[in-house]
Design a protein around this motif. Structure first.
Motif, PDB file in Angstrom:
ATOM      1  N   SER A 273       0.706  -1.136   0.118  1.00  0.00           N
ATOM      2  CA  SER A 273      -0.006   0.022  -0.038  1.00  0.00           C
ATOM      3  C   SER A 273       0.814   1.416  -0.148  1.00  0.00           C
ATOM      4  CB  SER A 273      -0.913   0.185   1.226  1.00  0.00           C
ATOM      5  OG  SER A 273      -0.175  -0.111   2.399  1.00  0.00           O
ATOM      6  N   ASP A 274       0.354   2.244  -0.603  1.00  0.00           N
ATOM      7  CA  ASP A 274       1.008   3.572  -0.423  1.00  0.00           C
ATOM      8  C   ASP A 274       1.470   4.130   0.925  1.00  0.00           C
ATOM      9  OD1 ASP A 274       1.033   4.054  -3.164  1.00  0.00           O
ATOM     10  OD2 ASP A 274      -0.756   5.184  -3.239  1.00  0.00           O
ATOM     11  N   ARG A 275       0.659   3.572   2.064  1.00  0.00           N
ATOM     12  CA  ARG A 275       0.824   3.946   3.292  1.00  0.00           C
ATOM     13  C   ARG A 275       2.149   3.238   3.896  1.00  0.00           C
ATOM     14  NH1 ARG A 275      -3.477   2.870   8.372  1.00  0.00           N
ATOM     15  NH2 ARG A 275      -2.149   3.940  10.115  1.00  0.00           N
ATOM     16  N   ASN A 276       2.142   1.841   3.573  1.00  0.00           N
ATOM     17  CA  ASN A 276       3.112   0.989   4.254  1.00  0.00           C
ATOM     18  C   ASN A 276       4.412   0.802   3.327  1.00  0.00           C
ATOM     19  OD1 ASN A 276       1.942   0.137   6.784  1.00  0.00           O
ATOM     20  ND2 ASN A 276       0.279  -0.732   5.589  1.00  0.00           N
ATOM     21  N   GLN A 277       4.306   1.020   1.867  1.00  0.00           N
ATOM     22  CA  GLN A 277       5.531   0.999   1.063  1.00  0.00           C
ATOM     23  C   GLN A 277       6.385  -0.450   1.085  1.00  0.00           C
ATOM     24  OE1 GLN A 277       6.728   3.380  -1.159  1.00  0.00           O
ATOM     25  NE2 GLN A 277       4.464   4.487  -0.656  1.00  0.00           N
ATOM     26  N   VAL A 278       5.781  -1.397   1.397  1.00  0.00           N
ATOM     27  CA  VAL A 278       6.575  -2.497   1.271  1.00  0.00           C
ATOM     28  C   VAL A 278       6.420  -3.415   0.006  1.00  0.00           C
ATOM     29  CG1 VAL A 278       7.042  -4.841   2.255  1.00  0.00           C
ATOM     30  CG2 VAL A 278       6.330  -2.837   3.838  1.00  0.00           C
ATOM     31  N   GLU A 279       7.464  -3.430  -0.516  1.00  0.00           N
ATOM     32  CA  GLU A 279       7.263  -4.247  -1.996  1.00  0.00           C
ATOM     33  C   GLU A 279       7.048  -5.490  -1.824  1.00  0.00           C
ATOM     34  OE1 GLU A 279      10.059  -0.796  -3.097  1.00  0.00           O
ATOM     35  OE2 GLU A 279       9.915  -2.113  -1.365  1.00  0.00           O
ATOM     36  N   LYS A 280       6.334  -6.368  -2.807  1.00  0.00           N
ATOM     37  CA  LYS A 280       5.899  -7.667  -2.741  1.00  0.00           C
ATOM     38  C   LYS A 280       7.171  -8.501  -3.483  1.00  0.00           C
ATOM     39  CE  LYS A 280       1.224  -6.575  -3.329  1.00  0.00           C
ATOM     40  NZ  LYS A 280      -0.055  -6.542  -3.797  1.00  0.00           N
ATOM     41  N   GLY A 281       8.165  -8.740  -2.397  1.00  0.00           N
ATOM     42  CA  GLY A 281       9.636  -9.247  -2.981  1.00  0.00           C
ATOM     43  C   GLY A 281       9.225 -10.714  -3.606  1.00  0.00           C
ATOM     44  N   PHE A 282       8.104 -11.133  -3.417  1.00  0.00           N
ATOM     45  CA  PHE A 282       8.021 -12.884  -4.112  1.00  0.00           C
ATOM     46  C   PHE A 282       7.538 -12.424  -5.403  1.00  0.00           C
ATOM     47  CE2 PHE A 282       4.470 -11.091  -1.454  1.00  0.00           C
ATOM     48  CZ  PHE A 282       3.298 -11.387  -2.123  1.00  0.00           C
ATOM     49  N   CYS A 283       7.115 -11.219  -5.783  1.00  0.00           N
ATOM     50  CA  CYS A 283       6.349 -10.903  -7.226  1.00  0.00           C
ATOM     51  C   CYS A 283       6.535  -9.574  -7.727  1.00  0.00           C
ATOM     52  CB  CYS A 283       5.148 -11.495  -7.057  1.00  0.00           C
ATOM     53  SG  CYS A 283       3.780 -10.610  -6.350  1.00  0.00           S
ATOM     54  N   CYS A 284       5.824  -9.232  -8.719  1.00  0.00           N
ATOM     55  CA  CYS A 284       5.164  -8.291  -9.215  1.00  0.00           C
ATOM     56  C   CYS A 284       6.104  -6.870  -9.608  1.00  0.00           C
ATOM     57  CB  CYS A 284       4.283  -7.905  -8.142  1.00  0.00           C
ATOM     58  SG  CYS A 284       3.206  -9.299  -7.718  1.00  0.00           S
ATOM     59  N   VAL A 285       7.033  -7.309 -10.289  1.00  0.00           N
ATOM     60  CA  VAL A 285       7.754  -6.191 -11.116  1.00  0.00           C
ATOM     61  C   VAL A 285       7.319  -5.878 -12.345  1.00  0.00           C
ATOM     62  CG1 VAL A 285       9.883  -5.342 -12.272  1.00  0.00           C
ATOM     63  CG2 VAL A 285      10.049  -6.580 -10.137  1.00  0.00           C
ATOM     64  N   ASN A 286       6.665  -4.734 -12.530  1.00  0.00           N
ATOM     65  CA  ASN A 286       5.908  -4.471 -13.771  1.00  0.00           C
ATOM     66  C   ASN A 286       6.677  -3.982 -14.950  1.00  0.00           C
ATOM     67  OD1 ASN A 286       3.730  -5.392 -12.114  1.00  0.00           O
ATOM     68  ND2 ASN A 286       3.957  -3.555 -11.027  1.00  0.00           N
ATOM     69  N   ALA A 287       6.734  -4.493 -16.174  1.00  0.00           N
ATOM     70  CA  ALA A 287       7.859  -4.016 -16.869  1.00  0.00           C
ATOM     71  C   ALA A 287       7.485  -4.398 -18.526  1.00  0.00           C
ATOM     72  CB  ALA A 287       9.174  -4.327 -16.782  1.00  0.00           C
ATOM     73  N   ARG A 288       8.286  -3.812 -19.489  1.00  0.00           N
ATOM     74  CA  ARG A 288       8.037  -4.299 -20.754  1.00  0.00           C
ATOM     75  C   ARG A 288       8.849  -5.545 -21.206  1.00  0.00           C
ATOM     76  NH1 ARG A 288       6.685   0.990 -18.742  1.00  0.00           N
ATOM     77  NH2 ARG A 288       5.186   1.764 -20.292  1.00  0.00           N
ATOM     78  N   ALA A 289       8.143  -6.291 -21.931  1.00  0.00           N
ATOM     79  CA  ALA A 289       8.948  -7.697 -22.345  1.00  0.00           C
ATOM     80  C   ALA A 289      10.375  -7.467 -22.990  1.00  0.00           C
ATOM     81  CB  ALA A 289       8.129  -8.339 -23.619  1.00  0.00           C
ATOM     82  N   ILE A 290      10.556  -6.202 -23.593  1.00  0.00           N
ATOM     83  CA  ILE A 290      11.898  -5.716 -24.216  1.00  0.00           C
ATOM     84  C   ILE A 290      13.044  -5.766 -23.172  1.00  0.00           C
ATOM     85  CG2 ILE A 290      11.532  -3.538 -24.277  1.00  0.00           C
ATOM     86  CD1 ILE A 290      13.294  -5.671 -27.244  1.00  0.00           C
ATOM     87  N   ASP A 291      12.468  -5.089 -21.938  1.00  0.00           N
ATOM     88  CA  ASP A 291      13.501  -4.736 -20.719  1.00  0.00           C
ATOM     89  C   ASP A 291      13.450  -6.218 -20.022  1.00  0.00           C
ATOM     90  OD1 ASP A 291      14.142  -2.271 -21.389  1.00  0.00           O
ATOM     91  OD2 ASP A 291      12.318  -1.465 -20.326  1.00  0.00           O
ATOM     92  N   PHE A 292      12.874  -7.166 -19.995  1.00  0.00           N
ATOM     93  CA  PHE A 292      12.887  -8.372 -19.476  1.00  0.00           C
ATOM     94  C   PHE A 292      14.161  -9.176 -20.410  1.00  0.00           C
ATOM     95  CE2 PHE A 292       8.422  -7.992 -17.615  1.00  0.00           C
ATOM     96  CZ  PHE A 292       8.856  -8.143 -16.150  1.00  0.00           C
ATOM     97  N   ALA A 293      13.925  -8.967 -21.444  1.00  0.00           N
ATOM     98  CA  ALA A 293      14.699  -9.604 -22.374  1.00  0.00           C
ATOM     99  C   ALA A 293      16.491  -8.982 -22.223  1.00  0.00           C
ATOM    100  CB  ALA A 293      14.555  -9.247 -23.791  1.00  0.00           C
ATOM    101  N   ARG A 294      16.358  -7.606 -22.000  1.00  0.00           N
ATOM    102  CA  ARG A 294      17.898  -7.096 -21.537  1.00  0.00           C
ATOM    103  C   ARG A 294      18.039  -7.581 -20.230  1.00  0.00           C
ATOM    104  NH1 ARG A 294      18.938  -2.105 -24.147  1.00  0.00           N
ATOM    105  NH2 ARG A 294      17.417  -1.369 -25.418  1.00  0.00           N
ATOM    106  N   TYR A 295      17.385  -7.932 -19.007  1.00  0.00           N
ATOM    107  CA  TYR A 295      17.753  -8.492 -18.193  1.00  0.00           C
ATOM    108  C   TYR A 295      18.356  -9.803 -18.160  1.00  0.00           C
ATOM    109  CZ  TYR A 295      17.111 -10.920 -13.609  1.00  0.00           C
ATOM    110  OH  TYR A 295      17.186 -11.919 -12.686  1.00  0.00           O
ATOM    111  N   GLY A 296      17.627 -10.689 -19.309  1.00  0.00           N
ATOM    112  CA  GLY A 296      18.194 -11.998 -19.502  1.00  0.00           C
ATOM    113  C   GLY A 296      19.715 -11.878 -20.153  1.00  0.00           C
TER     114      GLY A 296
END
Length: 400
Positions: A273-296
């Motif tokens: 939540s915006d209030r607590n600001q804890v990332e869901k470390g187990f999931c949920c990076v939201n990005a474009r496919a081309i940048d997931f490819a750069r990461y690979g």
């Protein structure tokens, strides 16, 4: 019915609905779950899984600002057709287009020898469409842990978790960083995706992940005595990394991977939540496919972009198998390690997220395959890797 009676009835309905709405909002707030509209949308699947990130708050991951951003060059392109037939079920082959349709593919990108050789969005998406990573984020989090170790922010994988997370319940005092990284904590939060009332579902939607952690109270076994795929381990690992570095996960991702690898687009990391600001470390990076490819591609280049070492070279090798996931995969350090003909001698490895998300790495052929989908919760992972291998074989054959 008289006009006066009708007005009273309508007023009663409006008041009743308003009170019900207020009670619903109060109940969700007390339960620390999303507000009723988002909760209803998630429960009724008003959006496909690939659109679910829209219902959660998130923290931005920015691309490099000027003048560094001018160095962001498009990946070199040598577009070509892939194998017309793909290995599939029961030892049979299917047409490539059928494979994409059968696995509900939203994006398929292939990098071979550093060039983009294939890019397709079969269901109407585009290059700038945002996709949620789901558990692909675990592999990225693992790499960030490698960075923190290299920088000395985390002293050792043998460090007790309580050194970084003193608020963790005392019953988990024997946990080491290693146990979280390799999913050997023994913490019992069922990885059940078939019920909206499961603990994993609550962990996914809660607006207060710190409270969720404080209330952990069940173990399936003593730490270090076994392996079980449990997302809760990476929730804790993400919180530990943030505490160790003094930075949010999204900020650390931005400065240690996203900007150095010259991502083409900004991204985000879903938070409780915006209030607590804890990332869901187990999931949920939201990005474009081309940048997931750069990461690979970073993995194929031993963590380097050009002459710059972005990720620790020793961390970029195929992870050691530390857990037996099932008959088709081992697991190690946030990555799935497919077997080859029942043995452990394959050199490829892959990040996998629910609903058919993949960043597949094959160092032998110098290939990355990114596949982002709206497929089933748990299905066809081994078949999909076999399909990737058949694509790689066809690419190697064309190259010769």
């Amino acid at each position: 019915m008289s006009k006066k009676t009708l007005q009273k009835t309508l007023l009663f309905i409006v008041i009743s609905v308003s009170l019900l709405a207020l009670l619903s909002y109060a109940a969700t707030r007390l339960s620390r779950i999303p507000a009723p509209p988002a909760l209803l949308a998630l429960a009724l699947e008003w959006e496909p899984p690939s659109g679910s990130y829209k219902f959660f708050d998130s923290s931005e991951v920015q691309i490099a600002p000027p003048p560094d951003s001018v160095d962001t060059q498009p990946l070199p392109e040598q577009l070509q057709a892939l194998a017309p037939q793909i290995a599939w079920r029961d030892g049979q082959s299917i047409d490539f287009a059928q494979f994409l349709k059968a696995t509900h593919t939203n994006a398929l990108l292939v990098l071979h020898r550093g060039a983009l050789v294939f890019e397709s969005y079969p269901r109407g998406s585009q290059r700038d469409t945002v996709f949620p990573s789901f558990s692909l984020a675990k592999s990225m989090l693992s790499d960030l842990v490698g960075v923190a170790l290299n920088e000395g922010k985390i002293g050792s994988l043998d460090d007790p978790v309580s050194l970084y997370l003193p608020e963790l319940p005392a019953r988990f005092s024997k946990l080491r960083v290693y146990d979280l990284l390799h999913m050997r904590s023994g913490i019992h939060v069922d990885e059940r995706y078939d019920s909206v009332f499961s603990r994993i579902a609550y962990m996914y939607i809660t607006t207060d992940l710190r409270r969720f952690v404080r209330e952990l109270d069940t173990v399936a076994y003593t730490p270090q005595q076994g392996f079980e795929y449990r997302s809760v381990d990476y929730l804790l690992l993400g919180m530990l990394l943030s505490a160790a570095t003094g930075e949010s996960l999204s900020h650390y991702l931005q400065h240690k991977i996203w900007q150095p690898m010259r991502a083409q687009y900004a991204a985000s990391w879903s938070i409780d939540s915006d209030r607590n600001q804890v990332e869901k470390g187990f999931c949920c990076v939201n990005a474009r496919a081309i940048d997931f490819a750069r990461y690979g591609l970073l993995h194929l280049r031993n963590g380097k972009l050009g002459e710059r070492q972005i990720l620790p070279a020793q961390w970029m090798q195929k992870p050691e198998a530390t857990g037996h996931a099932d008959d088709h995969f081992d697991y190690g350090r946030g990555w799935w390690l497919p077997r080859l003909n029942g043995s452990g001698d394959a050199r490829d490895y892959t990040a996998i997220g629910i609903h058919g998300q993949y960043v597949y790495i094959d160092p032998v052929s110098d290939t990355v395959i990114v596949k982002l989908s709206d497929h089933g919760a748990e299905q066809d992972e081994a078949l999909t890797v076999a399909a990737f291998r058949s694509m790689v074989a066809a690419l190697q054959k064309q190259a010769h």
